[in-house]
Every structure is written in structure tokens, then in C-alpha cells.
Design an enzyme around this catalytic site. Structure first.
Site, PDB file in Angstrom:
ATOM      1  CE  LYS A  56      12.960  18.779 -12.250  1.00 19.32           C
ATOM      2  NZ  LYS A  56      12.315  17.827 -11.359  1.00 19.32           N
ATOM      3  CB  SER A  78      14.539  21.266 -16.209  1.00 23.17           C
ATOM      4  OG  SER A  78      13.828  22.488 -16.290  1.00 23.17           O
ATOM      5  CG  HIS A  91      -1.707  -1.215   1.434  1.00 25.57           C
ATOM      6  ND1 HIS A  91      -2.990  -1.411   0.962  1.00 25.57           N
ATOM      7  CD2 HIS A  91      -1.360  -2.368   2.069  1.00 25.57           C
ATOM      8  CE1 HIS A  91      -3.399  -2.624   1.317  1.00 25.57           C
ATOM      9  NE2 HIS A  91      -2.415  -3.228   1.974  1.00 25.57           N
ATOM     10  CD  GLU A 123       9.451  11.247 -15.717  1.00 29.46           C
ATOM     11  OE1 GLU A 123       9.187  11.780 -14.651  1.00 29.46           O
ATOM     12  OE2 GLU A 123      10.005  11.858 -16.659  1.00 29.46           O
TER      13      GLU A 123
END
Ligand code: ARG
Length: 466
Positions: free
Chosen positions: A290, A284, A163, A297
Site C-alpha cells: 500500500k 499500511s 455527477h 485524506e
């Protein structure tokens, strides 16, 4: 303009917009090499049953080989057939018109006894017989990359989650090897599917078979099919092999996307388990600091496209009347796109995982939130003869007591422990340790370091030839 395979009955040429709408060379050009092999086997068979002469058979086979060579894809960014797309209906028409350039009128004999309906299924099957083993090896390479990372991470313990909440300590290597098991099932699913692609459809003609004395068994042997389709209508209508491939790939992508999600989490500052190599991360355009896990992804995102391919193919076939319908042309964009995406994804993932580093922070992890030893306490108590339910209740109360006081279990005194677990001695504190927790596991397949090491050895051996 390249010749058609069906001009005789028509007074007019096809409208340009309908050509543009229906022509498929841009997609089924992918079948070129497979179809060359199919046509070579067909030509040999025609010569064998004397529908063409032996010399004609040889000329066709060698001209087909030349076509295969000339239009070989050397650079995946280039399509050697691009120039022909506008005026060539499909790959079958293309090969025949290229044959005509080389052998003249003899090219008109290659289509003897066959239809594009049985041809296209055969070529697609041969294509898959060649392609699925390549994908299989790419999955295996990816598995190997995960096994290598698991080896590097062997003694790292992490809080295992259920969970998305801290559950029990596990070895990071154990978690990683779970993926290897999943991927191995994917390989076996694709191999199973491949095993059923063993009946040659060629000889079914358009739908009814042929009155010519063809020898499909000979063609089957040449192309590595175990036998010949038993029903000509099933042979031209069947696309189960497309569905099975896409279903197998979809399940593979379920696994890839779950792995990707884990790595995205593990790479986040909140977890910080793994660090990515610069060569597989991106920056980025606005925030200079970044470093993003785009490969994972994209895997997570692209999985949906593969599921879409499966769903569009299921929908394509649902309620489709027998036998061949042009709808079936739409099986190929879905199939080829899924195969290409899978192939690239596996390569990109293998490189990314290969270059992953385990962060020092996770190597030195010790539980701050030591409630994840609650199950260790519970099982300790069960071993002492207390019933499971009673022990569960007591440890639950102990946790509640500590949580109410915002304390860890390790911060409780022995007398506080004893309120809930009477007679406990100071050995209880030794239970609250990651390594001793994993080392107490006894069941096969558990996260015990010895079990995990055994699995590592087994996988390394199984994947050693890859
Ligand atoms: N492009 C077609 C396909 O992929 C080839 C078969 C065409 N057959 C026909 N009767 N129009 O299914």
C-alpha cells in the site's frame, strides 16, 4: 504566584479547580508578541499625554521588548509559557507580572486607562493583522505549486465529469487551474476581512470609554489602524473579525477538501492520473504493497474541524448580551486552531503537489467510452443549422442505438450514423478525438488549449513574486 490584575476586592484566592477551568494562558499565550506591540504603543501614548513621564514610557517600552525577546517561540513544539500556565490567569496578567520583574512598581502604570476587555480585542486584531498576510502568502505558494503541475500536465486531456459520470473531454491543466481561481478568491476574501480590521478598540476601556485624556488616535497610527472605534460598547463586544476570518478559512477549506477529494480519486488505481512521491505518502502496517494519500485524506477530514470552529464562534456570539462577557474568551481556541491548521495544511499541500507526477497512463489516454463526444456531435449539427433540441434528440437516439449494441460511437458505420444524422460524412469520426474536442471550444474561459495556456501565463505572472 504571579500577581492578579484584580485582587483588591477579594478575601480569598481563586479555587484551584476554577483556576484550572478558567485560566487561558495556554491559549492566549499566542497573543504575546501582538500584545507586546500594543502595550508599547500604549506606553508611548501614556507618555505623550503625560499620564506617565517620558523616561517611564521609555523604560516600559524597552522592558516590553525584552519580554518579547525572551519569550519568542523558536521551536513550534515548545511553549515558552508552559511553565507559567498553572498560576497565571492570562497573557495580560503574564506580561504585567513580567514587567514588574523588570521595572518594579512602574509596571502598575501600564494598565492605565485600559481594561482587558479592550486590550484583548486589540491584541487579537493586531495578531490577525500580522498573521493573515502570512497565510495569504502560503495560499499563494500553494497556488503556485498547482500552476506548476498544470504546466507539466498542460496537454493531458481527461474525461471531465459531472455527477461523477463522464461528460466532456477537458484539459487536466484546465481542471487544475480551476482550483487556482478558487484559492485566489479565498485570498481576496481574507484580504477584505483584513481591510475591515481597521478601527482601534483600545480606549473603549471595559465598555464606557475613559475619563482620562488618552490619545487613541496616536495608538491607532502606531499599530497600523486607520481609525478609532466609534462606539466603545461595540468595540469590546465585537468579534465580527473572528467570524469573518473563520468564514473565510471555512470557504478556503471547502476548496482544499474538494481538491483533496479530486487528488484522492486521481491517485486511486481506478483513475491513475497522478502518482505521489514517497515522501508525502504513507504505508499500511498490514498490507505491504500500500501507498496511501494521507495528506489529502487529512485535509478532507480536517475541513470539518474548521467548519466546527466557525459554528462554535457563531454560537458563542449568538444572543450574547452587551458588553463584554467571559464567554468571549472562547473565541480564541477556535481562531488559533483554525489558523494553525490552515497554515500547516497549505504547507503540506504545496509540498505534496510540487512532488506529484502525472502518470503515463493518463498522458496517453484516449477515450474508450467515446460517448463523451456526444456534445461535440450535437454542436456540430447545430452549426449545420439544425435546431439545438432536434440535434439533441438525434444524437441521444444515436447514443442509445450504440449503447443497446454495446458499441462505441467510433465503431458505428457511416450508414449507421446516417440513420440518425442524415447526410453526415466520414469527417464525423474526426470529431471523436480528445484533442480536437478541446480545440473546438470557442468561449472565453473554456478548456481550449489556447485559453488554458493564456490562463497559465496570467497566473504565472501574478504569482511570480511569491
Ligand atoms: N481572557 C479574557 C478573554 O480572552 C480576557 C479578558 C478578560 N476580561 C475580563 N473582564 N475578565 O476574553
Amino acid at each position: 504566584m504571579a500577581g492578579k490584575l484584580w485582587g483588591g476586592r477579594f478575601k480569598k484566592d481563586l479555587d484551584p479547580v476554577v483556576k484550572c477551568f478558567s485560566y487561558s494562558l495556554a491559549v492566549d499565550g499566542e497573543l504575546l508578541q501582538a500584545e507586546i506591540a500594543v502595550s508599547q504603543a500604549h506606553a508611548r501614548m501614556l507618555a505623550r499625554v503625560r499620564l506617565i513621564s517620558a523616561a517611564e514610557g521609555r523604560r516600559l517600552v524597552s522592558a516590553l521588548a525584552q519580554i518579547g525577546k525572551k519569550f519568542e517561540v523558536k521551536d513550534p513544539h515548545e511553549d515558552p509559557l508552559a511553565h507559567y500556565r498553572k498560576n497565571t490567569e492570562d497573557i495580560h496578567t503574564f506580561i504585567q507580572s513580567e514587567l514588574a520583574k523588570r521595572v518594579g512598581d512602574l509596571a502598575k502604570k501600564i494598565h492605565t486607562g485600559r481594561s482587558r476587555n479592550d486590550l484583548v480585542v486589540t491584541s487579537t486584531l493586531v495578531y490577525l493583522k500580522r498573521t493573515l498576510p502570512v497565510l495569504d502568502q502560503k495560499i499563494a505558494k500553494f497556488e503556485k505549486a498547482i500552476v506548476n503541475l498544470a504546466e507539466k500536465a498542460f496537454d493531458v486531456v481527461i474525461p471531465g465529469l459531472t455527477h461523477l459520470r463522464r461528460a466532456q473531454p477537458v484539459l487536466l491543466s484546465h481542471h487544475l487551474l480551476a482550483y487556482v481561481g478558487m484559492l485566489d478568491r479565498d485570498r481576496s476574501r481574507l484580504r477584505d476581512a483584513l481591510g475591515r480590521m481597521d478601527k482601534l478598540p483600545l480606549g473603549a476601556g471595559a465598555l464606557a470609554g475613559s475619563s482620562l485624556a488618552l490619545d487613541p488616535k496616536f495608538v491607532a497610527r502606531q499599530l497600523g489602524f486607520k481609525g478609532v472605534a466609534e462606539n466603545s460598547m461595540d468595540a469590546v463586544s465585537d468579534r465580527d473579525f473572528v467570524l469573518e476570518t473563520l468564514a473565510g478559512l471555512s470557504i478556503l477549506w471547502v476548496h482544499l477538501s474538494r481538491l483533496a477529494e479530486d487528488f484522492i480519486l486521481w491517485n486511486s488505481e481506478a483513475f491513475d492520473y497522478v502518482r505521489l512521491d514517497d515522501s508525502v505518502a504513507t504505508g499500511s502496517s498490514l498490507m505491504p504493497q500500500k501507498k496511501n494519500p494521507d495528506v489529502f485524506e487529512l485535509i478532507r477530514g480536517r475541513a470539518g474541524v474548521i467548519f466546527g470552529n466557525l459554528l462554535s464562534s457563531l454560537t458563542l456570539l449568538k444572543g450574547l448580551p452587551f458588553a463584554y462577557n467571559r464567554d468571549l474568551q472562547e473565541d480564541k481556541p477556535a481562531l488559533f486552531s483554525a489558523i494553525h491548521k490552515t497554515s500547516l495544511a497549505l504547507e503540506a499541500l504545496a509540498v505534496t503537489i510540487d512532488r506529484c507526477r502525472i502518470s503515463e497512463k493518463v498522458r496517453n489516454w484516449t477515450a474508450q467510452d467515446d460517448f463523451l463526444y456526444a456534445t461535440d456531435l450535437l454542436e456540430h449539427w447545430v452549426k449545420k443549422g439544425i435546431s439545438f433540441q432536434a440535434a439533441h434528440e438525434r444524437v441521444g437516439r444515436l447514443v442509445r442505438y450504440a449503447a443497446d449494441r454495446e458499441k462505441n460511437l467510433g465503431e458505428l458505420s457511416l450508414s449507421e450514423f446516417r440513420k440518425f444524422l442524415p447526410g453526415v460524412d466520414s469527417g464525423v469520426y474526426q470529431l471523436l478525438d480528445p484533442w480536437s474536442s478541446v480545440s473546438r471550444k470557442k468561449t472565453p474561459g473554456s478548456t481550449h488549449p489556447r485559453e488554458v495556456k493564456k490562463c497559465l501565463r496570467v497566473w504565472k505572472k501574478r504569482l511570480s513574486g511569491v
